[in-house]
Scaffold this motif. Structure first.
Motif, PDB file in Angstrom:
ATOM      1  N   ASP A 107      -5.143 -19.619  -2.792  1.00 36.99           N
ATOM      2  CA  ASP A 107      -3.753 -19.366  -3.198  1.00 36.99           C
ATOM      3  C   ASP A 107      -3.481 -17.858  -3.227  1.00 36.99           C
ATOM      4  N   SER A 108      -3.771 -17.216  -2.098  1.00 37.49           N
ATOM      5  CA  SER A 108      -3.601 -15.768  -2.037  1.00 37.49           C
ATOM      6  C   SER A 108      -3.067 -15.338  -0.675  1.00 37.49           C
ATOM      7  N   ILE A 109      -2.520 -14.152  -0.655  1.00 35.94           N
ATOM      8  CA  ILE A 109      -2.085 -13.505   0.576  1.00 35.94           C
ATOM      9  C   ILE A 109      -3.159 -12.487   0.932  1.00 35.94           C
ATOM     10  N   VAL A 110      -3.634 -12.517   2.174  1.00 37.10           N
ATOM     11  CA  VAL A 110      -4.679 -11.599   2.625  1.00 37.10           C
ATOM     12  C   VAL A 110      -4.153 -10.862   3.852  1.00 37.10           C
ATOM     13  N   ILE A 111      -4.081  -9.515   3.744  1.00 35.83           N
ATOM     14  CA  ILE A 111      -3.576  -8.684   4.840  1.00 35.83           C
ATOM     15  C   ILE A 111      -4.589  -7.582   5.093  1.00 35.83           C
ATOM     16  N   GLN A 112      -4.905  -7.374   6.380  1.00 34.27           N
ATOM     17  CA  GLN A 112      -5.873  -6.348   6.736  1.00 34.27           C
ATOM     18  C   GLN A 112      -5.245  -5.345   7.693  1.00 34.27           C
ATOM     19  N   ALA A 113      -5.702  -4.101   7.608  1.00 29.86           N
ATOM     20  CA  ALA A 113      -5.286  -3.062   8.531  1.00 29.86           C
ATOM     21  C   ALA A 113      -6.475  -2.151   8.787  1.00 29.86           C
ATOM     22  N   SER A 114      -6.755  -1.917  10.068  1.00 32.06           N
ATOM     23  CA  SER A 114      -7.864  -1.032  10.422  1.00 32.06           C
ATOM     24  C   SER A 114      -7.485  -0.138  11.592  1.00 32.06           C
ATOM     25  N   GLU A 115      -6.201   0.142  11.747  1.00 35.38           N
ATOM     26  CA  GLU A 115      -5.724   0.911  12.889  1.00 35.38           C
ATOM     27  C   GLU A 115      -6.046   2.401  12.772  1.00 35.38           C
ATOM     28  N   SER A 116      -6.176   2.901  11.575  1.00 30.60           N
ATOM     29  CA  SER A 116      -6.361   4.323  11.358  1.00 30.60           C
ATOM     30  C   SER A 116      -7.757   4.618  10.805  1.00 30.60           C
ATOM     31  N   ARG A 117      -8.145   5.902  10.825  1.00 32.33           N
ATOM     32  CA  ARG A 117      -9.417   6.298  10.232  1.00 32.33           C
ATOM     33  C   ARG A 117      -9.289   6.566   8.738  1.00 32.33           C
ATOM     34  N   SER A 118      -8.061   6.710   8.280  1.00 33.26           N
ATOM     35  CA  SER A 118      -7.815   7.070   6.895  1.00 33.26           C
ATOM     36  C   SER A 118      -7.618   5.815   6.041  1.00 33.26           C
ATOM     37  N   ARG A 119      -8.195   5.818   4.860  1.00 28.37           N
ATOM     38  CA  ARG A 119      -8.024   4.697   3.933  1.00 28.37           C
ATOM     39  C   ARG A 119      -6.571   4.547   3.505  1.00 28.37           C
ATOM     40  N   GLU A 120      -5.962   5.648   3.110  1.00 28.34           N
ATOM     41  CA  GLU A 120      -4.591   5.591   2.602  1.00 28.34           C
ATOM     42  C   GLU A 120      -3.603   5.153   3.673  1.00 28.34           C
ATOM     43  N   SER A 121      -3.784   5.625   4.892  1.00 27.78           N
ATOM     44  CA  SER A 121      -2.851   5.205   5.948  1.00 27.78           C
ATOM     45  C   SER A 121      -3.050   3.730   6.280  1.00 27.78           C
ATOM     46  N   ASN A 122      -4.292   3.234   6.225  1.00 30.88           N
ATOM     47  CA  ASN A 122      -4.518   1.802   6.445  1.00 30.88           C
ATOM     48  C   ASN A 122      -3.919   0.970   5.313  1.00 30.88           C
ATOM     49  N   LYS A 123      -3.995   1.492   4.095  1.00 35.11           N
ATOM     50  CA  LYS A 123      -3.381   0.788   2.967  1.00 35.11           C
ATOM     51  C   LYS A 123      -1.868   0.714   3.141  1.00 35.11           C
ATOM     52  N   LYS A 124      -1.284   1.813   3.569  1.00 35.67           N
ATOM     53  CA  LYS A 124       0.160   1.840   3.808  1.00 35.67           C
ATOM     54  C   LYS A 124       0.535   0.908   4.960  1.00 35.67           C
ATOM     55  N   LEU A 125      -0.278   0.889   6.022  1.00 34.55           N
ATOM     56  CA  LEU A 125      -0.013  -0.014   7.151  1.00 34.55           C
ATOM     57  C   LEU A 125      -0.090  -1.479   6.726  1.00 34.55           C
ATOM     58  N   ALA A 126      -1.034  -1.811   5.857  1.00 33.04           N
ATOM     59  CA  ALA A 126      -1.161  -3.188   5.377  1.00 33.04           C
ATOM     60  C   ALA A 126       0.067  -3.583   4.558  1.00 33.04           C
ATOM     61  N   LEU A 127       0.543  -2.684   3.714  1.00 28.29           N
ATOM     62  CA  LEU A 127       1.748  -2.971   2.935  1.00 28.29           C
ATOM     63  C   LEU A 127       2.968  -3.112   3.846  1.00 28.29           C
ATOM     64  N   GLU A 128       3.060  -2.281   4.879  1.00 27.01           N
ATOM     65  CA  GLU A 128       4.160  -2.399   5.845  1.00 27.01           C
ATOM     66  C   GLU A 128       4.104  -3.739   6.566  1.00 27.01           C
ATOM     67  N   LYS A 129       2.881  -4.174   6.930  1.00 32.38           N
ATOM     68  CA  LYS A 129       2.729  -5.491   7.552  1.00 32.38           C
ATOM     69  C   LYS A 129       3.273  -6.590   6.641  1.00 32.38           C
ATOM     70  N   PHE A 130       2.955  -6.474   5.355  1.00 32.50           N
ATOM     71  CA  PHE A 130       3.403  -7.479   4.397  1.00 32.50           C
ATOM     72  C   PHE A 130       4.926  -7.508   4.286  1.00 32.50           C
ATOM     73  N   VAL A 131       5.549  -6.335   4.168  1.00 29.02           N
ATOM     74  CA  VAL A 131       7.011  -6.257   4.049  1.00 29.02           C
ATOM     75  C   VAL A 131       7.676  -6.781   5.322  1.00 29.02           C
ATOM     76  N   ASN A 132       7.176  -6.368   6.481  1.00 25.94           N
ATOM     77  CA  ASN A 132       7.759  -6.835   7.746  1.00 25.94           C
ATOM     78  C   ASN A 132       7.571  -8.334   7.926  1.00 25.94           C
ATOM     79  N   HIS A 133       6.429  -8.830   7.477  1.00 24.08           N
ATOM     80  CA  HIS A 133       6.182 -10.271   7.594  1.00 24.08           C
ATOM     81  C   HIS A 133       7.150 -11.070   6.717  1.00 24.08           C
TER      82      HIS A 133
END
Length: 169
Positions: free
Chosen positions: A93-119
């Motif tokens: 009962d959870s939402i799982v979103i992954q992002a590994s496009e960037s080398r930076s942790r923070e940018s991947n975290k931001k990309l994952a949140l963007e994926k969630f909002v766009n989804h």
């Protein structure tokens, strides 16, 4: 059958809950997502990338546990995500979103949140109010079909009356 379609089309007023959920989705952006509700995990990304891949944990995995009871999302949005989302894991009962496009942790975290909002914006659909011209058109169709039905009944009745009468002339 016709009455069911008629009632559905004539519901020109959208329920207030649907209207507020639709407005919520339109206004949703990255800054309004409460990041503290997500469990954030950083792992090693797979694939090519040289020696850095083996050393740095930069892949971001966001998990939102107990999603069906998550209070910051409107109920209408939650129900649509539960039915249609590819990121929803039923077993936990959870939402799982992954992002590994960037080398930076923070940018991947931001990309994952963007994926969630766009989804959310892709998955959620709400009906728009029915226009007055459409309502008028369906009203005319209803009236004409009613008249046609009454005329057919009258013709059938006249036909039966002619069969019963003994004198044709």
């Amino acid at each position: 059958m016709m009455q069911h379609v008629w009632k559905r089309l004539l519901s020109s007023k959208i329920e207030p809950a649907l209207q507020s959920a639709s407005k919520w989705v339109e206004q949703l952006d990255l800054r309004k997502v409460p990041v503290n509700l997500f469990a954030v995990r950083f792992d090693r990304a797979s694939g090519p990338g040289g020696q850095n891949v083996n050393k740095v944990n930069s892949k971001c995995t966001l998990m939102l546990y107990n999603f069906s009871n998550c209070s910051w999302l409107p109920q209408e949005v939650r129900s649509q995500i539960l039915q249609k989302s590819r990121y929803y894991a039923r077993s936990s009962d959870s939402i799982v979103i992954q992002a590994s496009e960037s080398r930076s942790r923070e940018s991947n975290k931001k990309l994952a949140l963007e994926k969630f909002v766009n989804h959310i914006k892709e998955v959620c659909w709400f009906p728009k109010p029915t226009e007055d011209t459409t309502i008028a058109k369906w009203d005319q169709i209803k009236r004409s079909s009613h008249e046609k039905r009454l005329n057919n009944k009258k013709m059938h009745s006249d036909k039966k009356k002619l069969r019963k009468s003994k004198d044709f002339f």
